[in-house]
Design an enzyme around this catalytic site. Structure first.
Site, PDB file in Angstrom:
ATOM      1  N   ASP A   1       0.856  -1.185   0.000  1.00 44.50           N
ATOM      2  CA  ASP A   1       0.000   0.000   0.000  1.00 44.50           C
ATOM      3  C   ASP A   1       0.888   1.229   0.000  1.00 44.50           C
ATOM      4  OD1 ASP A   1      -2.333   1.725   0.361  1.00 44.50           O
ATOM      5  OD2 ASP A   1      -3.307  -0.136   0.960  1.00 44.50           O
TER       6      ASP A   1
ATOM      7  N   HIS B   1      -2.302   3.243  -5.183  1.00 40.85           N
ATOM      8  CA  HIS B   1      -1.669   2.770  -3.947  1.00 40.85           C
ATOM      9  C   HIS B   1      -0.309   2.128  -4.191  1.00 40.85           C
ATOM     10  CE1 HIS B   1      -5.110   3.668  -1.491  1.00 40.85           C
ATOM     11  NE2 HIS B   1      -5.922   2.889  -2.174  1.00 40.85           N
TER      12      HIS B   1
ATOM     13  N   GLU C   1      -9.529   2.995  -5.515  1.00 39.73           N
ATOM     14  CA  GLU C   1      -9.109   4.360  -5.180  1.00 39.73           C
ATOM     15  C   GLU C   1      -7.993   4.877  -6.091  1.00 39.73           C
ATOM     16  OE1 GLU C   1     -10.219   4.550  -0.499  1.00 39.73           O
ATOM     17  OE2 GLU C   1      -8.238   3.752  -0.951  1.00 39.73           O
TER      18      GLU C   1
END
Ligand code: ACM
Ligand code: ZN
Length: 641
Positions: free
Chosen positions: A77, A167, A227
C-alpha cells in the site's frame, strides 16, 4: 437450501484439517463450507520479520478455529511495501520503511493520552537510519513460504494482493518509467497511480506479479484496483495515446484496459483475478470476481451478478474491522443479509462469501489488531456459515459468552463489547436507574462519578444503581486477567420537560444548507462557502450533495406529548445535534460510521433542532427519534420555517 455452499463454487479446495477443530467451534450450520475471508492489510505488522510472521500465524490459528478458510493478504500500500520482490529490491529497501506519518503520530498520541500501551509503536518496528527514525518492515519470500505452509495444514487458502494501479507509492517513487510523470506523491484524493500508457510500467507490474504468482500456489490473485486518482492520466501523453490507440473514451475505461490486460496475464499463468469493486467502473471482464467494499456503491452487487460475475461481500458499513466498534457493530454483521442486495434469486449463488478487513493504518500492535478484529470476526464466521433462516441473535449472543471464556484462556486480546443499558446522555425526571448489561459475562465493571479513570480499586458495579441528581458516570471494563478495556462515560441528567416554542412552523420537512467544507469539526462548517440549499423530508444527505460536504440542517421536531425522547444520530464522518439551543449529541470529528445516542425531556409541541454534519467521501447520515416507550417517531413530525 444452503445459500453459501462452499462446494458449489469452482474455487473451493478441500479443508481436511479444519474439521479437526470443528467440534470446538461455534455452532456452525451444517457441513457446507463457505468462503470466508479475512483481509489483513499488512502494512503495519511486519517490521521485525520473524515476529511479524508469528503474528500472521497466530491470526491463521484464530481463523482456523472459527473456520475461516480464505486469508486475503494485502501486501502493499502507499504506506509500505511488505513483500520482497527480488527483481526490484528498492521496493522493500526503501518502500518498506517510512518516517513517522500522521497515522503513527496519532497512534503514539493516543497511547499517551489514553494510557493505552496497545497504541504505542513497538520498538521492534522501528530502526534508525542516518539519524532518521523509520517505521516499517517486510516479509521475505522465505517468510511467505513459511506462512503458506502453515496456512495449508489449517485448510486456509491465501489470496495475495499487490494493489495497483493506485496505492503504488513505493513502486513509482523508486523506479523509473512506472508513473506518468517524474513527480510522484499525493494528488487531491489519492496517490499518483501507475501509468497504464507506458509499456515499461505494464512490464514492471507483470514482473512483480510473476514473482508473486511463483510464490502463491492458489487459484486467485487480487489486483486491488481501488481508489485510483486519474488526474495524471488526463494530462499524460502516453495515457492519452493508449486511449486513442484502443478507442477508450474515458479514464475509467483506461483503468479497465489496464485491469483486463493484467487479468489476461494472470489467466495465462493459470490464475483467476479478484479486484475491488472499482474494477466495474470502466467495464468489467466476463471472468473477474468482484470484491464489494464501497457500501455507498449500492449497485455494485447487482451489476456484478447481473453480468454473471462472482462477488465477495465486504461492505465497509459492516465489515471493516478497523472501524471503531460500537454497541451495534457485532449485531450489524450477524444480522446482515448479503442476499438482500441481489434481487434476482438466480444470481444469488454468485455470492462466494463474506469477508472482514483489518486495515492497519491506525493499528500498531498485535494486541490492538486482535482488539479490533474480535469479537466481530466471530460474527463474520457465523454469518458466513449460517443458513439465513436459522440465524438467531440471542442464541449467538449466548454462545459468544462462552467464546469469551475460551479467548481468555487462549490469551487472545479481544474487545469487551460495549456496555448496554444507557445512552451517551440520559434524561430522568425525579429518580433514574442505571442498569447495565454486557455481552461478555466475564467482564468486570468498575466506575467512578468524579471523572477520574476507574481502576480495579474503584467501586465495582454489581447491580442497578439509583440516581437522584445529575451524575456523570465513568465505567471501565476489565478482562479477567485484569487488563483494562474501554472507558465509557455517560451522563444521567435530572430534567424538567423543556417548554415548546409558541409559533408553529408551517412547511413540512427540513432545510439543509450545503457548505463546501474541507475541515473536520462541525462548529466550523458555516465559515465555508455555500453550495446550495435543499428541502429534505428526513435527516439525510440530499441526493445532489457530494464531495466536500458540510451540512447545516434546521427545522423543528413536534413532540407528540410530554416525554423523554431518545435521539440516535449515525454519521460518517462527524455530526452534532442541538435541540432548543442545547447540544444533545456530540458525534463530531473524523470517523467511520458511528451512532451516538442522547436523550432530552421535551414538553408537547414544537422544538427547534439543528443537525450538523461533515464528510469528504462517501458518508452516511441518519437520525432516529423514539419516545420513552421505545417506539420510533416518524419524521413527518419535523417542520421547517
Ligand atoms: C479499500 O478499502 N480501499 C478497498
Ligand atoms: Zn500516464
Amino acid at each position: 437450501m444452503k445459500k453459501y455452499n462452499f462446494n458449489a463454487g469452482p474455487s473451493m479446495l478441500p479443508r481436511e484439517v479444519i474439521e479437526a477443530t470443528a467440534d470446538a467451534c461455534l455452532d456452525f450450520e451444517g457441513s457446507s463450507l463457505s468462503l470466508m475471508e479475512i483481509s489483513h492489510r499488512a502494512k503495519n505488522f511486519q517490521p521485525v520479520v520473524d515476529k511479524a510472521v508469528e503474528l500472521v500465524k497466530e491470526l491463521l490459528d484464530l481463523m482456523a478455529l472459527y473456520k475461516m478458510n480464505k486469508f486475503h493478504w494485502h501486501l502493499t500500500d502507499d504506506q509500505g511495501w511488505r513483500i520482497e520482490i527480488k527483481k526490484y529490491p528498492l521496493l522493500t529497501e526503501k518502500g518498506a520503511w517510512r518516517k513517522f506519518n500522521s497515522h503513527d503520530k496519532e497512534c503514539i498520541r493516543q497511547s499517551k493520552v489514553n494510557d493505552n500501551p496497545d497504541m504505542a509503536i513497538p520498538e521492534s518496528k522501528i530502526r534508525i537510519v542516518e539519524g532518521d527514525t523509520l517505521y516499517g518492515g517486510y516479509y521475505t519470500q522465505e517468510d511467505i513460504k513459511e506462512v503458506i505452509a502453515y496456512a495449508k495444514v489449517r485448510g486456509i487458502d491465501i489470496v495475495p494482493e499487490i494493489d495497483m494501479p493506485g496505492h503504488m507509492l513505493a513502486a513509482i517513487s523508486n523506479y523509473e518509467g512506472v508513473s506518468c510523470f517524474d513527480e510522484t506523491g499525493w494528488g487531491t484524493t489519492f496517490s499518483s497511480p501507475v501509468c497504464p500508457g507506458k509499456d515499461s510500467a505494464i512490464e514492471f507490474c507483470k514482473n512483480v506479479y510473476s514473482e508473486l504468482i511463483e510464490l502463491f500456489p492458489y487459484k486467485y490473485v487480487h489486483i486491488g484496483g481501488d481508489e485510483v486518482e486519474k488526474t495524471n492520466w488526463k494530462k499524460c501523453p502516453d495515457c492519452q495515446k493508449r486511449m486513442r490507440d484502443n478507442k477508450l473514451k474515458t479514464e475509467e475505461e483506461l483503468q479497465s484496459w489496464f485491469i483486463h490486460d493484467m487479468e489476461k496475464f494472470f489467466n495465462d499463468k493459470g490464475k483467476e483475478m479478484i479486484g475491488w469493486d472499482e474494477i466495474i467502473e470502466g467495464g468489467l471482464s466476463k471472468t473477474a470476481t468482484v470484491m464489494w467494499w464501497r457500501s455507498w456503491a449500492k449497485n455494485a452487487p447487482s451489476k456484478t451478478t447481473g453480468q454473471g460475475n462472482p462477488i465477495i461481500f465486504t461492505p465497509n458499513g459492516q465489515f471493516y474491522l478497523d472501524y471503531q466498534e460500537d454497541k451495534n457493530s457485532v449485531a450489524n454483521i450477524y444480522n446482515y443479509d448479503p442476499m438482500s442486495e441481489i434481487q434476482n434469486a438466480e444470481m444469488q449463488p454468485l455470492v462466494l462469501g463474506v469477508q472482514g478487513n483489518v486495515w492497519c493504518e491506525w493499528i500498531p500492535s498485535r494486541e490492538r489488531m486482535q482488539y479490533m478484529a474480535i469479537p466481530r470476526l466471530l460474527a463474520i464466521a457465523e454469518l458466513g456459515w449460517s443458513n439465513p433462516s436459522q440465524k438467531d441473535w440471542n442464541a449467538f449472543a449466548r454462545r459468544l459468552a462462552n467464546q469469551f471464556e475460551r479467548l481468555n484462556i487462549m490469551n487472545i486480546n479481544y474487545r469487551i463489547p460495549d456496555l448496554e443499558g444507557f445512552n451517551k446522555t440520559n434524561a430522568f425526571i425525579g429518580e433514574g436507574i442505571v442498569n447495565i448489561t454486557c455481552l461478555d459475562p466475564s467482564a468486570e465493571i468498575h466506575y467512578t462519578t468524579d471523572g477520574s479513570v476507574p481502576t480495579l480499586q474503584s467501586p465495582k458495579y454489581d447491580g442497578p444503581v439509583k440516581v437522584t441528581e445529575t451524575t456523570d458516570f465513568t465505567f471501565r471494563t476489565f478482562r479477567p486477567n485484569g487488563k483494562p478495556g474501554d472507558i465509557t462515560t455517560t451522563r444521567f441528567i435530572k430534567s424538567e420537560y423543556t417548554p415548546a416554542v409558541t409559533a408553529a412552523p408551517s412547511n413540512p420537512g427540513l432545510k439543509a444548507t450545503w457548505h463546501e467544507f474541507k475541515g473536520n469539526k462541525c462548529t466550523e462548517i458555516e465559515k465555508a462557502p455555500v453550495n446550495g440549499n435543499y428541502s429534505i423530508e428526513d435527516v439525510m444527505i440530499p441526493k445532489k450533495v457530494k464531495g466536500n460536504i458540510g451540512l447545516i440542517i434546521k427545522g423543528y421536531i413536534n413532540a407528540p406529548q410530554d416525554d423523554i425522547y431518545t435521539f440516535a444520530l449515525l454519521s460518517d464522518d462527524g455530526s452534532t445535534l442541538v435541540i432548543d439551543g442545547e447540544q444533545v449529541i456530540d458525534n463530531d470529528g473524523p470517523h467511520g460510521p458511528r451512532e451516538v445516542v442522547g436523550q432530552k425531556a421535551l414538553a408537547k409541541g414544537y422544538h427547534p433542532i439543528e443537525i450538523r454534519y461533515f464528510d469528504q467521501n462517501g458518508g452516511q447520515l441518519k437520525m432516529k427519534v423514539s419516545g420513552n416507550d421505545g417506539k420510533e417517531i416518524p419524521f413527518t413530525h419535523l417542520y421547517a420555517h
